[in-house]
Scaffold this motif. Structure first.
Motif, short mmCIF file in Angstrom:
data_model
loop_
_atom_site.label_atom_id
_atom_site.label_comp_id
_atom_site.label_asym_id
_atom_site.label_seq_id
_atom_site.Cartn_x
_atom_site.Cartn_y
_atom_site.Cartn_z
N CYS A 162 -0.98 -10.11 -1.60
CA CYS A 162 -1.12 -9.10 -0.54
C CYS A 162 0.26 -8.64 -0.07
CB CYS A 162 -1.91 -9.71 0.62
SG CYS A 162 -1.71 -8.88 2.19
N HIS A 206 0.93 -10.35 3.43
CA HIS A 206 1.01 -11.82 3.59
C HIS A 206 1.23 -12.56 2.28
CE1 HIS A 206 -2.08 -10.12 6.34
NE2 HIS A 206 -1.21 -10.55 7.21
N CYS A 216 -4.98 -13.43 0.13
CA CYS A 216 -3.65 -12.83 0.31
C CYS A 216 -2.60 -13.48 -0.58
CB CYS A 216 -3.23 -12.92 1.78
SG CYS A 216 -4.26 -11.89 2.84
N HIS A 266 -7.60 -10.77 4.81
CA HIS A 266 -7.14 -10.60 6.18
C HIS A 266 -7.85 -9.44 6.91
CE1 HIS A 266 -4.18 -7.70 4.26
NE2 HIS A 266 -4.67 -6.98 5.25
#
Ligand SMILES: [Zn+2]
Length: 148
Positions: free
Chosen positions: A78, A81, A73, A123
């Motif tokens: 990401c 995140h 991430c 994630h």
């Protein structure tokens, strides 16, 4: 221009920087053992060369030409995140922009040679990641060549 990493200014930044391991990250190992238990057989860090790009995806199904990358991430920014350190902002913006540009270059080069690149955020729940891999193999109509 070569980027050299600034000294971490906080404990959090230190942890983040230690997480910059190219291979065998924890989410990657977790997905591999899950897929293995599900009966998938694949190559790990098999070198793929396509259009001048050389890359070792985390999980490779060579016959199906499916490359699976587990994207961290932080390192791949990401949208949910991908936080950025507040110190050394300029360094991190450039570093992460380069990572993303490289991801796109790799995807394009592999696509041009008939590979499908499946990028899974770290994630993503493991079962969901597993069904993404299965769907990608199904989509290529080659599920039986790489799955036992
Ligand atoms: Zn994320």
């Amino acid at each position: 221009m070569k980027l050299s990493a600034p000294a971490p200014t906080s404990g959090a930044a230190t942890l983040v920087m230690r997480g910059n391991r190219k291979f065998n990250t924890q989410p990657e190992r977790r997905l591999r053992s899950y897929l293995h238990r599900q009966g998938f057989r694949f190559r790990v860090h098999f070198e793929v060369r396509a259009n001048g790009v050389r890359v070792r995806p985390d999980i490779v199904f060579p016959r199906s030409r499916l490359a699976v990358m587990v994207d961290g991430c932080f390192w791949h920014a990401c949208p949910a995140h991908g936080t950025r350190p507040t110190s050394n902002r300029e360094y991190w913006n450039l570093k992460l922009a380069r990572n993303l540009a490289r991801d796109r270059r790799v995807d394009t080069a592999l696509n041009e040679e008939g590979w499908f690149v499946l990028r899974i955020w770290e994630h993503i729940a493991i079962e969901e990641a597993g069904s993404m891999v299965r769907s990608a193999l199904d989509m290529k109509g080659l599920v039986r060549t790489d799955v036992r």
